[in-house]
Scaffold this active site. Structure first.
Site, PDB file in Angstrom:
ATOM      1  N   ARG A 141     -67.603 102.158  78.360  1.00  0.00           N
ATOM      2  CA  ARG A 141     -67.114 103.459  77.913  1.00  0.00           C
ATOM      3  C   ARG A 141     -66.953 104.354  79.131  1.00  0.00           C
ATOM      4  O   ARG A 141     -67.892 104.557  79.899  1.00  0.00           O
ATOM      5  CB  ARG A 141     -68.072 104.100  76.913  1.00  0.00           C
ATOM      6  CG  ARG A 141     -67.520 105.408  76.349  1.00  0.00           C
ATOM      7  CD  ARG A 141     -68.458 106.061  75.362  1.00  0.00           C
ATOM      8  NE  ARG A 141     -67.894 107.307  74.859  1.00  0.00           N
ATOM      9  CZ  ARG A 141     -68.560 108.201  74.149  1.00  0.00           C
ATOM     10  NH1 ARG A 141     -69.839 107.986  73.843  1.00  0.00           N
ATOM     11  NH2 ARG A 141     -67.972 109.308  73.728  1.00  0.00           N
ATOM     12  N   ASN A 176     -51.290  94.342  93.579  1.00  0.00           N
ATOM     13  CA  ASN A 176     -52.473  95.172  93.820  1.00  0.00           C
ATOM     14  C   ASN A 176     -53.475  95.087  92.669  1.00  0.00           C
ATOM     15  O   ASN A 176     -54.588  94.605  92.850  1.00  0.00           O
ATOM     16  CB  ASN A 176     -52.070  96.636  94.016  1.00  0.00           C
ATOM     17  CG  ASN A 176     -52.062  97.050  95.465  1.00  0.00           C
ATOM     18  OD1 ASN A 176     -52.270  96.230  96.353  1.00  0.00           O
ATOM     19  ND2 ASN A 176     -51.816  98.321  95.717  1.00  0.00           N
ATOM     20  N   ASP A 177     -53.072  95.579  91.503  1.00  0.00           N
ATOM     21  CA  ASP A 177     -54.045  95.672  90.415  1.00  0.00           C
ATOM     22  C   ASP A 177     -53.371  95.945  89.077  1.00  0.00           C
ATOM     23  O   ASP A 177     -52.232  96.393  88.998  1.00  0.00           O
ATOM     24  CB  ASP A 177     -55.070  96.786  90.703  1.00  0.00           C
ATOM     25  CG  ASP A 177     -54.422  98.117  91.077  1.00  0.00           C
ATOM     26  OD1 ASP A 177     -53.367  98.447  90.505  1.00  0.00           O
ATOM     27  OD2 ASP A 177     -54.950  98.818  91.952  1.00  0.00           O
ATOM     28  N   ASP A 208     -63.488 106.147  81.756  1.00  0.00           N
ATOM     29  CA  ASP A 208     -62.072 106.477  81.916  1.00  0.00           C
ATOM     30  C   ASP A 208     -61.171 105.252  81.895  1.00  0.00           C
ATOM     31  O   ASP A 208     -59.953 105.390  81.784  1.00  0.00           O
ATOM     32  CB  ASP A 208     -61.852 107.242  83.223  1.00  0.00           C
ATOM     33  CG  ASP A 208     -62.313 108.688  83.122  1.00  0.00           C
ATOM     34  OD1 ASP A 208     -62.767 109.084  82.033  1.00  0.00           O
ATOM     35  OD2 ASP A 208     -62.225 109.416  84.128  1.00  0.00           O
ATOM     36  N   ASP A 237     -45.671 101.098 100.624  1.00  0.00           N
ATOM     37  CA  ASP A 237     -46.341 100.040  99.872  1.00  0.00           C
ATOM     38  C   ASP A 237     -45.782  99.901  98.460  1.00  0.00           C
ATOM     39  O   ASP A 237     -45.692  98.793  97.924  1.00  0.00           O
ATOM     40  CB  ASP A 237     -47.846 100.312  99.810  1.00  0.00           C
ATOM     41  CG  ASP A 237     -48.535 100.062 101.144  1.00  0.00           C
ATOM     42  OD1 ASP A 237     -47.971  99.317 101.962  1.00  0.00           O
ATOM     43  OD2 ASP A 237     -49.630 100.609 101.367  1.00  0.00           O
ATOM     44  N   GLY A 238     -45.410 101.008  97.834  1.00  0.00           N
ATOM     45  CA  GLY A 238     -44.875 100.933  96.482  1.00  0.00           C
ATOM     46  C   GLY A 238     -43.595 100.117  96.410  1.00  0.00           C
ATOM     47  O   GLY A 238     -43.386  99.340  95.462  1.00  0.00           O
TER      48      GLY A 238
END
Length: 316
Positions: free
Chosen positions: A190, A160-161, A192, A67-68
Site C-alpha cells: 500500500r 528502463n522500467d 504510491d 535518453d527518452g
C-alpha cells in the site's frame, strides 16, 4: 559493420538534433549509404511506419536526442536486433548516449566501418496485461506468451522500467498492489505504487524510490515500492527469469495505470493483472568509447563522488 542502410532518428522538439540529423545524413550518403531520417517524440512515433514500409531493416539506427528518444527507439528496434548508436543532442542527463562531440568530422563512420566499436547488450522487460476472468484463468492457467511485436494494448516492452500507480484525476490517492513472484504472493503493497526496473533503469525512478544501483552487466529485476505505508515493504532484487504478477486490489474505482519508460501504457481494473518478466531480446547499444567506465558515468551524471569532492583519490 556495414552501413548500407541507416536510419537517423532525431528528437522531435530539438532544432539542434534536426540540424545534426541533416549533417549525419549528408555524411552517410557520401559514403554510399541509403539513409532514412525521421523525428521521434512524445506525440510522434516513426517506428511502426518505418518497420512496415521499409523493404529491408537498417544496419544501424543513429539516435540523436536524450535518453527518452533512445528508450523509444529501443522499445521498437531491439526485437529486430538493430544496433543503436545514441548521441546526446538536446537531451539532459544522457545516461545512454555518447557526447555530441563524437559527431565532429567523419571519423565516427570510419570507425564503424572498420569495426572499431563494442556492442553492449542491455536487458529489457516485457509486461503483459491479463484481462481474463477468474474462470477463464482456471480453464487456461498457462503463462501468457511473449509476442514478437508490441502490437496491442496488452503487450509492452521497456528498457528502463515499468511502474504502476493509482489512476485518478481528482485526488492524489494511494493504491494497494499484490505482488506475486514465481507463483508465490510475497507482499501487498500500500503506497504510491510499484516500480519494476532493469539494471539500466536502476539509476532512474527506482533509485529515487530508494532502490540500489545495478551495473548493466548484471541481468536482474529491481522491485521497488513507491513511498510504501509500511516499513516491511522493501526493495528486492530478483533473478532475471523471475515471473512477477501484480494485482490491483480494492473496489471497482481503484484503477491502476501502467507506465513504460515514463510513457503511459494502459489502465488495469481490479481483477485484472500485469505479468512482468525478462524480454527474450536485448537492446543492442553501440559503444564507441575506448575505455568506458560505468562508475565514471554514474559519478558525473548523478554527482556521485563521495569523499572525492574533498580529497584527491589515491593512486593505489
Amino acid at each position: 559493420m556495414r552501413l548500407d542502410r541507416v536510419w537517423v532518428i532525431y528528437r522531435a522538439d530539438s532544432q539542434p538534433a534536426q540540424r545534426e540529423a541533416r549533417q549525419c545524413a549528408k555524411e552517410l550518403k557520401a559514403l554510399g549509404s541509403e539513409v532514412t531520417t525521421a523525428m521521434s517524440g512524445a506525440r510522434v512515433n516513426p517506428f511502426p511506419g518505418l518497420l512496415a514500409t521499409q523493404e529491408q531493416l537498417p544496419d544501424l539506427a543513429v539516435v540523436l536526442g536524450g535518453d527518452g528518444t533512445v528508450l523509444g527507439a529501443a522499445r521498437h528496434l531491439a526485437v529486430h536486433d538493430i544496433p543503436i548508436l545514441s548521441i546526446n543532442v538536446g537531451g539532459h542527463l544522457g545516461f545512454l548516449t555518447h557526447d555530441r562531440r563524437v559527431l565532429r568530422g567523419d571519423e565516427i563512420w570510419q570507425r564503424l566501418l572498420n569495426d572499431q566499436y563494442a556492442m553492449e547488450r542491455r536487458m529489457m522487460l516485457q509486461a503483459m496485461v491479463d484481462r481474463r476472468s477468474a474462470e477463464e484463468r482456471a480453464d487456461a492457467p498457462t503463462p501468457l506468451q511473449q509476442p514478437d511485436v508490441e502490437d496491442d494494448d496488452e503487450h509492452h516492452w521497456a528498457l528502463n522500467d515499468f511502474y504502476l500507480r493509482a489512476y485518478r484525476d481528482e485526488i492524489s490517492p494511494t493504491c494497494t498492489l499484490e505482488l506475486e513472484i514465481d507463483g508465490e504472493v510475497v507482499d501487498q503493497i500500500r503506497g504510491d505504487g510499484l516500480i519494476l526496473s532493469t539494471p539500466t533503469g536502476s539509476t532512474g525512478y527506482a533509485l529515487a524510490a530508494g532502490g540500489p544501483i545495478l551495473h548493466p552487466g548484471i541481468d536482474a529485476i529491481v522491485v521497488a515500492p513507491i513511498c510504501p505505508m509500511s516499513l516491511s515493504s522493501r526493495t528486492v532484487v530478483v533473478p532475471p527469469r523471475a515471473r512477477l504478477v501484480i494485482w490491483p486490489l480494492g473496489a471497482g474505482d481503484h484503477r491502476i495505470k501502467l507506465w513504460k519508460d515514463g510513457v503511459g501504457c494502459t489502465v488495469l481494473e481490479p481483477g485484472e493483472c500485469c505479468v512482468v518478466q525478462q524480454a527474450r531480446h536485448h537492446a543492442q547499444m553501440v559503444q564507441l568509447n575506448q575505455s568506458p567506465s560505468y562508475y565514471r558515468t554514474v559519478a558525473s551524471k548523478l554527482h556521485w563522488a563521495g569523499s572525492l569532492t574533498a580529497a584527491q583519490p589515491s593512486h593505489n
